[in-house]
Design a protein around this motif. Structure first.
Motif, mmCIF file in Angstrom:
data_model
loop_
_atom_site.group_PDB
_atom_site.id
_atom_site.type_symbol
_atom_site.label_atom_id
_atom_site.label_comp_id
_atom_site.label_asym_id
_atom_site.label_seq_id
_atom_site.Cartn_x
_atom_site.Cartn_y
_atom_site.Cartn_z
ATOM 1 N N SER A 135 -4.690 5.560 -13.706
ATOM 2 C CA SER A 135 -4.106 4.242 -13.445
ATOM 3 C C SER A 135 -2.801 4.363 -12.665
ATOM 4 O O SER A 135 -2.527 3.553 -11.770
ATOM 5 C CB SER A 135 -3.871 3.504 -14.762
ATOM 6 O OG SER A 135 -2.887 4.152 -15.541
ATOM 7 N N PHE A 139 -2.316 2.892 -8.893
ATOM 8 C CA PHE A 139 -1.244 1.942 -8.587
ATOM 9 C C PHE A 139 -0.315 2.463 -7.501
ATOM 10 O O PHE A 139 0.222 1.687 -6.708
ATOM 11 C CB PHE A 139 -0.449 1.642 -9.860
ATOM 12 C CG PHE A 139 0.557 0.546 -9.697
ATOM 13 C CD1 PHE A 139 0.167 -0.780 -9.696
ATOM 14 C CD2 PHE A 139 1.902 0.840 -9.546
ATOM 15 C CE1 PHE A 139 1.096 -1.797 -9.544
ATOM 16 C CE2 PHE A 139 2.836 -0.165 -9.398
ATOM 17 C CZ PHE A 139 2.428 -1.498 -9.390
ATOM 18 N N ALA A 140 -0.114 3.789 -7.454
ATOM 19 C CA ALA A 140 0.839 4.369 -6.503
ATOM 20 C C ALA A 140 0.214 4.715 -5.166
ATOM 21 O O ALA A 140 0.928 4.833 -4.164
ATOM 22 C CB ALA A 140 1.482 5.617 -7.102
ATOM 23 N N ASN A 143 -3.117 1.800 -0.077
ATOM 24 C CA ASN A 143 -4.527 1.496 0.178
ATOM 25 C C ASN A 143 -4.997 2.007 1.536
ATOM 26 O O ASN A 143 -6.157 2.412 1.679
ATOM 27 C CB ASN A 143 -4.788 -0.008 0.042
ATOM 28 C CG ASN A 143 -3.879 -0.824 0.933
ATOM 29 O OD1 ASN A 143 -3.034 -0.293 1.645
ATOM 30 N ND2 ASN A 143 -4.045 -2.131 0.893
ATOM 31 N N ALA A 179 -5.259 -0.619 -6.479
ATOM 32 C CA ALA A 179 -3.992 -0.863 -7.174
ATOM 33 C C ALA A 179 -4.165 -1.849 -8.322
ATOM 34 O O ALA A 179 -3.618 -1.668 -9.415
ATOM 35 C CB ALA A 179 -2.947 -1.372 -6.182
ATOM 36 N N SER A 183 -3.516 -1.493 -12.527
ATOM 37 C CA SER A 183 -2.749 -2.447 -13.332
ATOM 38 C C SER A 183 -3.586 -3.013 -14.466
ATOM 39 O O SER A 183 -3.118 -3.130 -15.610
ATOM 40 C CB SER A 183 -2.240 -3.579 -12.432
ATOM 41 O OG SER A 183 -1.401 -3.086 -11.412
ATOM 42 N N SER A 234 -2.390 -10.913 -9.277
ATOM 43 C CA SER A 234 -3.023 -9.920 -8.408
ATOM 44 C C SER A 234 -3.643 -10.540 -7.167
ATOM 45 O O SER A 234 -3.899 -9.818 -6.195
ATOM 46 C CB SER A 234 -4.099 -9.156 -9.184
ATOM 47 O OG SER A 234 -3.541 -8.487 -10.294
ATOM 48 N N SER A 237 -1.424 -10.007 -4.040
ATOM 49 C CA SER A 237 -1.445 -8.644 -3.507
ATOM 50 C C SER A 237 -2.776 -8.324 -2.843
ATOM 51 O O SER A 237 -2.821 -7.581 -1.855
ATOM 52 C CB SER A 237 -1.160 -7.640 -4.625
ATOM 53 O OG SER A 237 -2.148 -7.737 -5.639
#
Length: 281
Positions: A135, A139-140, A143, A179, A183, A234, A237
């Motif tokens: 996870s 997230f880090a 993309n 990402a 989350s 979300s 984003s």
């Protein structure tokens, strides 16, 4: 209830009005749009013709009122490149973007919540650490970098090109929703752990309710409440990330269309790409 809804609608309308007003002001004071659209060696007569065609020769307050009135009528102007209405160009690409965004959201929800539930059930074990590490990675990871890695692996290892015309939606959707998946996994784990340790869950265990029944019928609905808020957060984003993802995979959506314009240098830096000019232009 009616007053609450009305106040929310008025507040949203004022926020939208302030936003479009600030955009209008910043664009108008950032340079001369007519000079930016005209060729570099264009004479002043051509620049003046551009200005008259787009209504830039009118006073600023009149340009603003015409702009706001057009927005209220649903008239968003015409493209300065194709002459087509903005809404026609938008709706031509919108189905592709919606397809990509909804698929990415579905993948993020299904995989993220499933991984979070598995991590919560196996709390403190190796599987829990692996899911939480994944996870954080999801997230880090940017993309665009993840998308390029998928394309390179598919082309070099499996001899399959995952981008371009006719590409399957799974891989760009997986890139876009990566990402959000991380989350959802983290929030699902923490929310499910909090619910499992709640007093009503211990009471159900004391009454002899089977574990899977407690998990599915009691813990999952209560743990899903915070995730509903996260889904709404979300969406922004996902919409913003679609611009980069569509460009990497050459997906024919709105983000790819905008990125192509920027890359080719056809989007004037000091003007609206779509201008509320009259149709006679």
């Amino acid at each position: 209830m009616t007053g609450y809804i009305l106040s929310r609608v008025i507040r949203a309308a004022l926020t939208l009005l302030i936003t479009v007003s600030l955009v209008f002001i910043f664009i108008r004071f950032s340079g001369d749009p007519a000079a930016a659209l005209a060729p570099p060696d264009a004479p002043q007569e051509v620049i003046d013709q551009y200005a008259r065609a787009m209504g830039l020769d009118q006073p600023l307050w009149q340009q603003y009122t015409s702009y706001i009135a057009g927005l209220f009528r649903g008239e968003f102007g015409y493209s300065i490149h194709t002459g087509r209405p903005v809404e026609a160009l938008f709706f031509d690409r919108l189905p592709y973007t919606l397809h990509l965004g909804l698929t990415a959201l579905s993948i993020a929800l299904i995989l993220g919540i499933s991984l979070g539930a598995v991590a919560a059930i196996n709390r403190g074990r190796m599987l829990d650490r692996f899911v939480m590490g994944f996870s954080v990675f999801a997230f880090a990871m940017p993309n665009f970098l993840f998308g390029l890695c998928l394309i390179l692996i598919g082309a070099l290892v499996f001899q399959v090109f995952l981008a371009g015309a006719g590409a399957y939606v799974l891989f760009p959707a997986l890139t876009l929703g990566l990402a959000a998946m991380g989350s959802f996994a983290r929030f699902a784990r923490s929310s499910l752990l909090e619910t499992i340790n709640a007093p009503f869950m211990r009471a159900a265990e004391a009454r002899g309710v089977p574990f899977m029944r407690r998990l599915i019928l009691h813990a999952a609905p209560n743990a899903a409440i915070p995730l509903v808020t996260l889904v709404g957060l979300s969406l922004g984003s996902l919409i913003a990330g679609s611009v980069v993802t569509e460009q990497v995979f050459a997906w024919p959506g709105w983000g790819s269309f905008l990125s192509a314009r920027l890359r080719r240098g056809t989007l004037p830096p000091c003007s609206f790409w779509f201008w509320p000019w009259p149709s006679r232009w």
